[in-house]
Design an enzyme around this catalytic site. Structure first.
Site, PDB file in Angstrom:
ATOM      1  CB  CYS A 107      -0.868  -0.038   1.263  1.00 16.84           C
ATOM      2  SG  CYS A 107      -1.920   1.403   1.502  1.00 16.84           S
ATOM      3  CB  CYS A 150      -3.117   3.888  -5.524  1.00 18.24           C
ATOM      4  SG  CYS A 150      -4.415   3.069  -4.548  1.00 18.24           S
TER       5      CYS A 150
HETATM    6  N1  DGL Z   1      -3.956   0.682  -1.980  1.00 17.82           N
HETATM    7  C1  DGL Z   1      -3.514   1.830  -1.281  1.00 17.82           C
HETATM    8  C2  DGL Z   1      -2.269   2.462  -1.932  1.00 17.82           C
HETATM    9  O1  DGL Z   1      -1.505   1.793  -2.577  1.00 17.82           O
HETATM   10  C3  DGL Z   1      -4.453   2.926  -0.887  1.00 17.82           C
HETATM   11  C4  DGL Z   1      -5.898   2.719  -0.880  1.00 17.82           C
HETATM   12  C5  DGL Z   1      -6.628   3.582   0.119  1.00 17.82           C
HETATM   13  O2  DGL Z   1      -6.778   4.787  -0.079  1.00 17.82           O
HETATM   14  O3  DGL Z   1      -7.043   2.965   1.082  1.00 17.82           O
HETATM   15  O4  DGL Z   1      -2.018   3.628  -1.771  1.00 17.82           O
END
Ligand code: DGL
Length: 257
Positions: free
Chosen positions: A76, A186
């Site tokens: 993430c 993301c």
């Molecule tokens: N999947 C997450 C990232 O790579 C973020 C998603 C969220 O905003 O919860 O930043």
């Protein structure tokens, strides 16, 4: 099913997005044991205050570490931006890998060109991203493209829907046929890659940090002599009370998006 202590690689995301990293890890190291944990009950992280993202990430990591994993992959970008420093301080003896927007890949491949970085508001405003930007701002022109709402659509299983197209069209149409690359900063966004590609034009490269993160994880495990020789296993858990999120993770893992 419970794994033996210390056997597995824990992979963490705010929700289902980290599955785009998990699939790269499995592709590269199918013989490993994985525990994927998505915090969908608290997603999205990317629009929260940084201190909340840090607290949620540290709480999730504490639970995963208590189960004895040999490595933690923060799949993430948002959690990495908010908490990777703290995680490394708290667990100095663990392998901790954090994903970050693949700006280096963009600068290496497209020097002197224009590139976009799609990411959450937290990722784009944190110091970590500023440092990255400064490192590569001489090599290419970078446009920040926040995409609020996209994470929610992916969490609802609508990554490839008309709603996703309607949300992204006004954000991306100014860049149509103009950028050399778009960095998917993301881990939820690769699941909407087909729509993103169509909107930015087919000559724009989409860069996903997942494969690089998987290679980095393997390098670190190899250096520590911690690679496992199978059989591979996968356990998926989610903070949401509904079993649906685990089902969605498995569906995304099997998809070709
Ligand atoms: N999947 C997450 C990232 O790579 C973020 C998603 C969220 O905003 O919860 O930043």
């Amino acid at each position: 099913m419970m794994f033996e202590k210390s056997d597995y690689i824990a992979v963490f995301d705010s929700g289902v997005g980290g599955v785009s990293v998990l699939r790269e890890l499995i592709k590269l190291m199918p013989q490993e044991k994985y525990l994927y944990f998505g915090d969908s009950a608290n997603a999205p992280y990317g629009t929260r205050p940084t201190s909340e993202v840090r607290d949620l990430t540290l709480a999730a990591a504490e639970k995963l570490m208590a189960r004895g994993c040999k490595a933690l992959v923060v799949a993430c970008n948002t959690a990495t931006a908010a908490a990777i420093k703290d995680l490394r301080e708290i667990y100095p003896d663990k392998i901790i890998i954090g994903i970050e927007p693949a700006l280096k890949v963009a600068a290496d491949h497209f020097p002197g060109r224009e590139v976009g970085v799609m990411a959450t508001p937290v990722t784009l405003r944190e110091e970590k991203f500023d440092i990255l930007l400064h490192r590569f701002s001489d090599s290419c022109t970078v446009y920040k493209i926040p995409a609020p709402g996209l994470v929610e659509l992916v969490e609802h299983g609508k990554a490839e829907s008309a709603e996703t197209e309607a949300l992204l069209a006004p954000l991306l149409s100014p860049y149509k046929d103009r950028l050399s690359a778009v960095v998917l900063g993301c881990t939820h966004y690769p699941f909407a890659a087909r729509i993103i590609q169509q909107l930015v034009g087919r000559n724009t490269a989409l860069l996903d940090g997942g494969p690089g993160t998987a290679r980095q994880t393997r390098r670190r495990l190899q250096a520590e002599g911690l690679l496992w020789n199978g059989p591979g296993e996968l356990l998926i858990e989610n903070s949401s009370s509904s079993e649906e999120m685990v089902v969605l993770c498995r569906k995304l893992l099997a998809s070709d998006a």
